[in-house]
Design a protein around this motif. Structure first.
Motif, short mmCIF file in Angstrom:
data_model
loop_
_atom_site.label_atom_id
_atom_site.label_comp_id
_atom_site.label_asym_id
_atom_site.label_seq_id
_atom_site.Cartn_x
_atom_site.Cartn_y
_atom_site.Cartn_z
N THR A 95 32.90 41.89 28.52
CA THR A 95 34.47 41.48 28.74
C THR A 95 34.88 41.14 27.37
OG1 THR A 95 33.65 39.45 28.17
CG2 THR A 95 34.30 40.05 30.59
N ALA A 153 45.07 48.53 29.20
CA ALA A 153 44.64 47.05 29.74
C ALA A 153 45.24 45.84 28.94
CB ALA A 153 43.37 46.86 30.01
N GLN A 207 37.41 43.11 32.10
CA GLN A 207 35.95 43.75 32.05
C GLN A 207 35.76 44.96 31.94
OE1 GLN A 207 36.22 42.03 36.07
NE2 GLN A 207 35.53 39.85 35.11
N GLN A 256 34.24 51.92 34.74
CA GLN A 256 35.26 49.96 35.33
C GLN A 256 35.71 49.52 34.65
OE1 GLN A 256 34.27 49.95 40.46
NE2 GLN A 256 34.39 48.69 38.82
N THR A 266 38.68 46.70 34.04
CA THR A 266 40.16 46.10 34.56
C THR A 266 40.17 44.84 33.70
OG1 THR A 266 38.81 46.24 36.81
CG2 THR A 266 40.52 44.37 37.03
N ASP A 267 41.54 44.54 34.47
CA ASP A 267 42.37 43.85 33.47
C ASP A 267 43.36 42.07 34.39
OD1 ASP A 267 45.62 44.48 34.70
OD2 ASP A 267 45.44 45.64 33.97
N GLN A 268 43.67 41.30 33.82
CA GLN A 268 43.95 40.09 34.54
C GLN A 268 45.60 40.36 34.79
OE1 GLN A 268 41.32 37.35 32.95
NE2 GLN A 268 40.80 37.47 33.99
N GLY A 309 49.48 44.17 37.76
CA GLY A 309 49.13 45.43 38.54
C GLY A 309 50.54 46.68 37.88
N ASN A 332 43.28 47.84 43.16
CA ASN A 332 43.09 46.15 43.37
C ASN A 332 44.64 46.39 41.95
OD1 ASN A 332 42.56 43.45 42.18
ND2 ASN A 332 42.11 44.16 40.10
N ARG A 346 45.40 47.01 38.89
CA ARG A 346 45.03 46.50 37.95
C ARG A 346 43.15 46.88 37.20
NH1 ARG A 346 46.22 43.19 41.32
NH2 ARG A 346 48.09 42.09 41.24
N THR A 347 42.73 48.16 38.13
CA THR A 347 41.62 48.54 37.81
C THR A 347 41.39 50.31 37.68
OG1 THR A 347 39.97 46.72 38.97
CG2 THR A 347 37.97 48.65 38.86
N LYS A 381 39.10 52.89 37.91
CA LYS A 381 37.79 53.25 38.03
C LYS A 381 37.89 55.52 37.10
CE LYS A 381 34.17 53.82 40.93
NZ LYS A 381 33.47 53.80 42.35
#
Lengths: 112, 133
Positions: free
Chosen positions: B6, B49, B63, B76, B78-80, B83, B120, B123-124, B126
């Motif tokens: 992360t 991200a 992540q 992959q 991914t943010d928080q 989106g 997501n 947010r993700t 890939k």
């Protein structure tokens, strides 16, 4: 990243060494603003020692081209490696900024 | 190989973070161009991200998960954040967009990887590269 700026036959030649990623793009932009302030109108960026470029680097080059165009100047790039050249072609940057294989040819065209 | 890391929502640590991930990938003995492309997509996806996903909010993190076998490498990111609608990304090589100073990240990823998927609610991201045998 080291950025060397030289004036050769009226052309500002920028030689960089390393990776043109997010933070180095900011450093290049700052150097470029200084060149503009000092009156540079014809700028050649030599990529011989540049090993990597990301989209932030591409954006900085486009911004440099736009600012030079506004002041009646020109930007050119030379000595680009295979992978970086691939990025210029994918994003069609080569349609905005002339890209030369060798410095001599770029200097000649910028000088005219 | 499985890597899970992360990174905080800041631009400054991205260079070191990407370098450390590439170092962890060195046992895969990837060729020079593949390393260049993996480095590029890591930068693009992580910067997106951090800046656009998490909007540089220091309470949020990004992540990065990488899995690989002899056939493929999958990354992959991914943010928080909230989106985004990945179907509405403008084409940066259209004449009217060519001089824009942003909007090339996803386009570059799409062009240098073999497979690109979103999950997501955006947010993700890939990204998969098929490895040459």
């Amino acid at each position: 990243m080291k950025i060397l700026v030289e004036k050769i036959s009226g052309i500002t030649v920028v030689t960089m060494d390393g990776e043109l990623s997010v933070d180095n793009s900011i450093a290049l932009r700052e150097s470029f603003l200084k060149m503009l302030k000092e009156g540079s109108t014809k700028v050649l960026v030599d990529f011989e020692k540049v090993t990597f470029v990301c989209s932030a680097g591409l954006a900085t080059l486009i911004e440099m081209m736009q600012m030079l165009k506004k002041s009646g100047g020109k930007l050119a790039i030379c000595n680009v490696n295979k992978d970086v050249k691939g990025l210029f072609e994918i994003t069609k940057i080569h349609k905005l900024i002339p890209i030369y294989e060798h410095r001599e040819m770029a200097m000649k065209d910028l000088g005219t | 190989m499985h890597i899970f890391e992360t990174i905080p929502s800041q631009v400054a640590p991205i260079n070191g973070f990407v370098s450390s991930i590439l170092e962890k990938l060195s046992p895969l003995a990837l060729d020079q161009s593949t390393i260049f492309n993996i480095k590029l997509v890591l930068y693009e996806a992580i910067v997106n991200a951090v800046k656009h996903g998490n909007k540089m909010d220091p309470r949020l993190s990004v992540q990065v998960e990488i899995t690989s076998d002899e056939n493929q490498l999958t990354i992959q990111v991914t943010d928080q954040g909230k989106g985004f609608d990945y179907q509405k990304i403008p084409d940066p090589v259209k004449t009217e967009n060519l001089e824009k100073l942003s909007g090339r990240g996803i386009f570059l990823i799409k062009n240098v990887m073999d497979k690109l998927e979103f999950a997501n609610e955006g947010r993700t991201i890939k990204m998969t590269k098929f490895l040459k045998q």
